[in-house]
Design a protein around this motif. Structure first.
Motif, PDB file in Angstrom:
ATOM      1  N   ALA A 177      11.344  48.245  12.688  1.00 32.95           N
ATOM      2  CA  ALA A 177      11.643  47.863  14.125  1.00 32.95           C
ATOM      3  C   ALA A 177      12.507  46.871  14.220  1.00 32.95           C
ATOM      4  CB  ALA A 177      10.496  47.590  15.058  1.00 32.95           C
ATOM      5  N   PHE A 178      11.444  45.725  13.413  1.00 33.61           N
ATOM      6  CA  PHE A 178      12.181  43.806  13.520  1.00 33.61           C
ATOM      7  C   PHE A 178      13.008  43.894  12.235  1.00 33.61           C
ATOM      8  CE2 PHE A 178      11.808  39.875  11.876  1.00 33.61           C
ATOM      9  CZ  PHE A 178      12.307  38.897  12.797  1.00 33.61           C
ATOM     10  N   THR A 179      13.232  44.781  11.571  1.00 30.77           N
ATOM     11  CA  THR A 179      14.248  45.209   9.589  1.00 30.77           C
ATOM     12  C   THR A 179      15.767  45.663  11.260  1.00 30.77           C
ATOM     13  OG1 THR A 179      12.270  45.971   8.659  1.00 30.77           O
ATOM     14  CG2 THR A 179      14.720  45.721   7.409  1.00 30.77           C
ATOM     15  N   SER A 180      15.083  46.550  11.549  1.00 32.55           N
ATOM     16  CA  SER A 180      16.323  47.599  12.511  1.00 32.55           C
ATOM     17  C   SER A 180      17.283  46.771  13.106  1.00 32.55           C
ATOM     18  CB  SER A 180      16.477  48.452  12.730  1.00 32.55           C
ATOM     19  OG  SER A 180      14.941  49.558  11.921  1.00 32.55           O
ATOM     20  N   VAL A 181      16.489  45.816  14.161  1.00 33.50           N
ATOM     21  CA  VAL A 181      16.977  44.846  15.372  1.00 33.50           C
ATOM     22  C   VAL A 181      17.863  43.818  14.232  1.00 33.50           C
ATOM     23  CG1 VAL A 181      17.425  43.308  16.669  1.00 33.50           C
ATOM     24  CG2 VAL A 181      15.250  44.931  16.874  1.00 33.50           C
ATOM     25  N   ILE A 182      17.333  43.118  13.026  1.00 31.36           N
ATOM     26  CA  ILE A 182      17.797  42.675  12.379  1.00 31.36           C
ATOM     27  C   ILE A 182      19.341  42.735  11.645  1.00 31.36           C
ATOM     28  CG2 ILE A 182      17.969  41.208  10.281  1.00 31.36           C
ATOM     29  CD1 ILE A 182      15.301  40.370  10.847  1.00 31.36           C
ATOM     30  N   ILE A 183      19.527  44.009  11.269  1.00 33.48           N
ATOM     31  CA  ILE A 183      20.641  45.323  10.506  1.00 33.48           C
ATOM     32  C   ILE A 183      21.402  45.226  11.571  1.00 33.48           C
ATOM     33  CG2 ILE A 183      21.531  47.414   9.478  1.00 33.48           C
ATOM     34  CD1 ILE A 183      18.765  47.854   8.150  1.00 33.48           C
ATOM     35  N   SER A 214       6.790  43.211  18.565  1.00 30.96           N
ATOM     36  CA  SER A 214       7.378  42.452  17.200  1.00 30.96           C
ATOM     37  C   SER A 214       8.886  42.806  17.475  1.00 30.96           C
ATOM     38  CB  SER A 214       6.741  44.028  16.386  1.00 30.96           C
ATOM     39  OG  SER A 214       7.628  44.782  17.098  1.00 30.96           O
ATOM     40  N   THR A 215       9.592  42.756  18.167  1.00 25.44           N
ATOM     41  CA  THR A 215      10.736  42.582  18.498  1.00 25.44           C
ATOM     42  C   THR A 215      10.850  42.422  19.271  1.00 25.44           C
ATOM     43  OG1 THR A 215      11.715  44.745  19.246  1.00 25.44           O
ATOM     44  CG2 THR A 215      11.532  44.530  16.974  1.00 25.44           C
ATOM     45  N   GLU A 216       9.901  41.505  20.914  1.00 20.13           N
ATOM     46  CA  GLU A 216      10.594  40.677  22.170  1.00 20.13           C
ATOM     47  C   GLU A 216      10.939  39.431  21.798  1.00 20.13           C
ATOM     48  OE1 GLU A 216       7.941  41.748  25.573  1.00 20.13           O
ATOM     49  OE2 GLU A 216       7.162  39.507  25.230  1.00 20.13           O
ATOM     50  N   ILE A 217      11.960  39.360  22.103  1.00 20.35           N
ATOM     51  CA  ILE A 217      13.205  38.301  21.658  1.00 20.35           C
ATOM     52  C   ILE A 217      12.205  37.268  23.108  1.00 20.35           C
ATOM     53  CG2 ILE A 217      14.052  38.519  19.784  1.00 20.35           C
ATOM     54  CD1 ILE A 217      15.510  39.274  22.750  1.00 20.35           C
ATOM     55  N   LEU A 218      13.040  36.045  23.492  1.00 15.42           N
ATOM     56  CA  LEU A 218      12.039  35.479  24.441  1.00 15.42           C
ATOM     57  C   LEU A 218      13.144  35.683  25.678  1.00 15.42           C
ATOM     58  CD1 LEU A 218      10.544  32.711  24.206  1.00 15.42           C
ATOM     59  CD2 LEU A 218      12.502  31.481  24.151  1.00 15.42           C
TER      60      LEU A 218
END
Lengths: 305, 381
Positions: A157-163, A244-248
Motif C-alpha cells: 500500500a505504501f508503494t502504491s501511494v508512492i507510485i 502503514s500509510t497514515e500520513i500526518l
C-alpha cells in the motif's frame, strides 16, 4: 506637507485590502489553532468551555506511538517521493530538451497529470489498483503472474501511494527543470562541446551544476507539498492497512473527527507547521545567501578595469 | 614541432589529428538552410595554412554561420569541409582539433578561472601536474594569473575576454576560431585587446579564423580578409588589395573609414576627354582610366570617391565646390559633411584651416583615386 503625507500613505492604502484578507483568512485561524493546541477541547464544547492544559497536548504527542509512527511515515513518504520525482523529472527534462517534431504536444501530455484534481487522481488509481477488476492485476493475471495486493498489504500500500504521487507530481519538477534547462547559456554548452565534452559530461559538468539553484528551490517546494499530502492517500487507503500509510495530515483529520480531540489535533498541526516552517526558512535562507553572493561578486567585478 | 616555444608550452600533449603541422582548410560548396530559409548559398573558400583570416561583413551576412559550421556547432545542408584532403563535416567539434573564443566569452559560470581554462584538458585526462603548469603559463602570459581562483562573475569584461582567450590557448589546438570576440568590450578596451591580438598573431603559428563586423578589426588583424554579404563572398584579399582595388561597390563602401562617397553620374566625352558628370560635379578622367573605360561612354555609373581623395589645394586635381553642412572635429583631422547636388559627401580635411558650416568651399579631387562602378550591378569598372 499634507500632500506629502498622503503620498507616503498611498502604498499602504493599496495594500490594506490584502492585509485585511490575510488577517481574517490566515492569521486568525492560525492564532486560533495555536490557542486551541493548549486546550483539552471536545467538539461538543464551545472553545470558552474547554480546559486550558498548557503544553500537555504537545508532550502527550511526543510519547504517542501512533503519532510517531505517522510522523515517520510522512517523513519516509516525502523523502522517497521527492527523491524519485526529482530523479525522473530531471531525467525526462534532460531527455526532452530538444527540438523534435511533436515535442510540444509530448510536453503538454507529460504535464497533464499535474492538472488533474488530486481527489480524481486518487479515485483513478484506486480503480486501477482494484484487486480483481483493476488494470494492473488483470494484466498481471493475463500474463500468468500472481495478482498483487496493491492496497491491502501494508508495504504494498505504501508503494502504491508512492507510485500515484510520483505519477502526479513528477511533471511539476519536469516543467521547472525544462524551463531551467532552456534558459541555460547556450554558448557555454557550445564551448563545452568544443572543449570535448560528451553528452554525459555536458550534463554532469555543465547542465546540472548550472540548474542547481532551480533544482534546490524546486526540491524544497515539493518537500513542503509532500508533507501536506492528503487527498490521494485518503481516497486510496485512508491510512491503512494498519497505520502503514497514515500520513500526518490524515492523522490530524482523524484525531479531530474520529477521536474528537481538537486540542491534540491542533498541536499535531503545529508540529507539522514547524516542520514546514523550517523548510520554508531553509528556502528563504538559501535565496538570501545566493542573492548576497551575486551582489558581492558584482561589487567585486565592478572594481576592476 | 615546438611551435609554442615563445610561451614555453611546447610539449605536444595534444595529439594532433593532423600530424605534420597545420591543416589547409577548404570549404567546398558548403550550404546552410534553416528550414526553408537559406542563410548560406554554396560557398567556396580556401584558408591557407598558418594564416590569420578575417571574415567580415554586416550582421546577417553568414560569416558567423560559416565559422560555426567550421567549428562543428552547425551541421551542413550541403557541400563538404576538408582539412588538407580529409573531409571533416561528419566529425564532432572535439575531433576537429580547434579552439574557439565566443562573442559572449561563454565561460562556465560555476567554475573558477583555473577550472574554466583547464576544462578541456581535464576531460582529456591530462595529468594534473601538467594541467596546472599549462594553465599557469598561459595565465601569466595573459596577465590573469592572479585571478585563477575567481569565478567569471567576479571579473570585469576585459578580464573575462582574456580568460576566454586563455581557455582557447591552453588547448594548443591547430586552429583558432574567434567569433566577434571584442564586440562586447568598450571602445578603449577593444582597441587595447586588438593590439594584443595582433601581437599574439605574430607569435603564434596557428590557423586563425576571425569573424567580425568591424572593418577596422579586419584591416588591422587580417593577413587575408574575406568580405561577405548576404551569404556571398564579395571579395577576398589582403587589407591593401581590398582598400586599393575593391571588386565592387559593396566592398568599396565597407572597407575604409570614413566610408567612401558614392555619387550618381554619367560618362561622356567632353572636349575630347572622357569625363564623368553628375549633379554638381564634372570630373575629367586620367588617360589610363579613359582607355580602360572607353566602352562605357554615355552610360550611367556610380562614382566612388574616398574622403581622403579631397584636397583643399585646388591645384591638386579636378575642382569641385561643396557646401559645408557639419564639421566633425577629430583633432588634427576633421571630417566635413558636405553637400554636392542632393548627395551628402564626406571630406577629410586638415583642421588647421578652419571652415564654417554653411559656407561653400572649393576643393580638388585627385581623379586618379576615384573609382567607377556599374550603376546596376555595382561591379567595379
Amino acid at each position: 506637507m499634507q500632500m506629502a503625507n498622503v503620498n507616503r500613505l498611498t502604498p499602504y492604502m493599496f495594500l490594506a485590502p490584502a492585509v485585511v484578507i490575510l488577517v481574517i483568512a490566515l492569521l486568525y485561524p492560525i492564532g486560533y489553532m495555536i490557542y486551541a493546541s493548549f486546550l483539552d477541547w471536545n467538539p461538543s464544547q464551545r472553545i470558552g468551555e474547554a480546559e486550558f492544559v498548557g503544553l500537555r497536548n504537545y508532550i502527550n504527542l511526543l510519547g504517542d506511538e501512533s503519532f510517531r509512527e505517522s510522523l515517520s511515515v510522512t517523513l519516509k513518504f516525502a523523502g522517497i517521493v521527492v527523491f524519485l520525482e526529482m530523479l525522473v523529472g530531471v531525467g525526462l527534462a534532460l531527455l526532452l530538451d530538444r527540438n523534435i517534431r511533436g515535442m510540444s504536444a509530448l510536453r503538454t501530455l507529460f504535464i497533464l497529470p499535474m492538472m488533474i484534481a488530486p481527489i480524481v487522481v486518487g479515485l483513478m488509481w484506486r480503480y486501477m489498483y482494484h484487486p480483481t477488476v483493476g488494470i494492473f492485476n488483470r494484466t498481471l493475471k493475463s500474463l500468468g503472474f500472481e495478482p498483487v495486493p496493491w492496497l491491502s498489504d501494508g508495504s504494498w500500500a505504501f508503494t502504491s501511494v508512492i507510485i500515484a504521487d510520483v505519477w502526479q507530481w513528477t511533471p511539476f519538477i519536469f516543467i521547472l527543470s525544462l524551463a531551467a534547462l532552456q534558459s541555460l547559456p547556450q554558448s557555454a554548452l557550445e564551448a563545452s562541446r568544443i572543449d570535448g565534452a560528451t553528452g554525459w559530461q555536458q550534463i554532469w559538468h555543465i547542465k546540472l551544476p548550472l540548474m542547481m539553484p532551480v533544482l534546490i528551490v524546486t526540491c524544497l517546494l515539493r518537500l513542503i507539498d509532500a508533507f501536506k499530502v492528503l487527498e490521494v492517500v485518503l481516497v486510496l487507503t485512508n491510512g491503512g492497512p494498519g497505520l502503514s500509510t497514515e500520513i500526518l495530515s490524515l492523522r490530524i483529520s482523524r484525531t479531530a473527527s474520529e477521536f474528537r480531540e481538537l486540542g491534540e489535533a491542533a498541536a499535531m498541526s503545529n508540529y507539522l507547521l514547524i516542520v514546514l516552517l523550517l523548510l520554508t526558512l531553509a528556502m528563504f535562507f538559501y535565496n538570501k545567501v545566493s542573492e548576497m553572493r551575486t551582489a558581492r561578486l558584482r561589487a567585486a567585478a565592478e572594481g576592476d578595469d | 614541432m615546438d611551435r609554442f616555444i615563445g610561451f614555453g608550452i611546447g610539449n605536444n600533449l595534444w595529439k594532433h589529428a593532423w600530424e605534420g603541422g597545420l591543416p589547409n582548410i577548404r570549404f567546398d560548396k558548403i550550404e546552410k538552410s534553416f528550414g526553408n530559409v537559406r542563410v548560406l548559398p554554396p560557398v567556396d573558400l580556401q584558408l591557407n595554412d598558418g594564416e590569420f583570416t578575417v571574415l567580415v561583413g554586416p550582421s546577417g551576412c553568414g560569416k558567423s554561420t560559416t565559422l560555426r559550421i567550421l567549428a562543428g556547432l552547425e551541421t551542413l545542408s550541403g557541400g563538404e569541409i576538408y582539412f588538407d584532403e580529409k573531409p571533416i563535416s561528419h566529425l564532432e567539434p572535439k575531433e576537429r582539433d580547434l579552439a574557439m573564443v565566443f562573442q559572449d566569452y561563454a565561460l562556465y559560470p560555476h567554475m573558477n578561472i583555473a577550472k574554466n581554462m583547464s576544462f578541456a584538458l581535464r576531460l582529456a585526462r591530462v595529468p594534473k601536474s601538467e594541467i596546472d603548469e599549462k594553465v599557469k603559463r598561459v595565465a601569466t602570459m595573459l596577465n590573469i594569473d592572479h585571478l585563477l581562483q575567481r569565478k567569471p562573475a567576479e571579473l570585469s569584461g576585459g578580464q573575462r575576454q582574456r580568460v576566454a582567450m586563455g581557455r582557447a590557448l591552453v588547448r594548443d589546438a591547430s586552429t583558432f576560431l574567434f567569433d566577434e570576440p571584442l564586440s562586447n568590450l568598450d571602445a578603449k578596451l577593444r582597441a587595447k585587446m586588438r593590439t594584443e591580438l595582433a601581437e599574439m598573431r605574430n607569435t603564434l603559428d596557428k590557423n586563425m579564423v576571425y569573424v567580425t563586423h568591424d572593418q577596422i578589426e579586419a584591416m588591422t588583424l587580417g593577413d587575408r580578409i574575406v568580405v561577405m554579404s548576404e551569404g556571398v563572398i564579395q571579395q577576398q584579399g589582403t587589407p591593401e588589395e581590398l582598400f586599393k582595388s575593391p571588386a565592387n561597390k559593396f566592398v568599396a563602401g565597407f572597407i575604409g573609414s570614413p566610408t567612401m562617397n558614392f555619387l550618381d553620374g554619367e560618362l561622356m566625352t567632353e572636349s575630347g576627354q572622357l569625363t564623368v558628370k553628375g549633379d554638381g560635379f564634372s570630373l575629367p578622367l586620367t588617360d589610363e582610366q579613359s582607355t580602360r573605360l572607353a566602352s562605357y561612354t554615355d552610360k550611367s555609373v556610380s562614382v566612388g570617391i574616398r574622403p581622403s581623395s579631397f584636397s583643399s589645394d585646388v591645384s591638386q586635381g579636378a575642382p569641385i565646390s561643396l557646401r559645408i553642412i557639419v564639421s566633425e572635429y577629430l583633432g588634427a583631422q576633421s571630417v566635413l559633411v558636405t553637400r554636392c547636388g542632393a548627395a551628402d559627401v564626406l571630406v577629410e580635411y586638415e583642421s588647421s584651416s578652419p571652415v564654417k558650416a554653411g559656407e561653400i568651399n572649393e576643393f580638388a579631387i585627385r581623379t586618379d583615386e576615384i573609382m567607377l562602378f556599374d550603376h546596376t550591378s555595382g561591379k567595379r569598372l
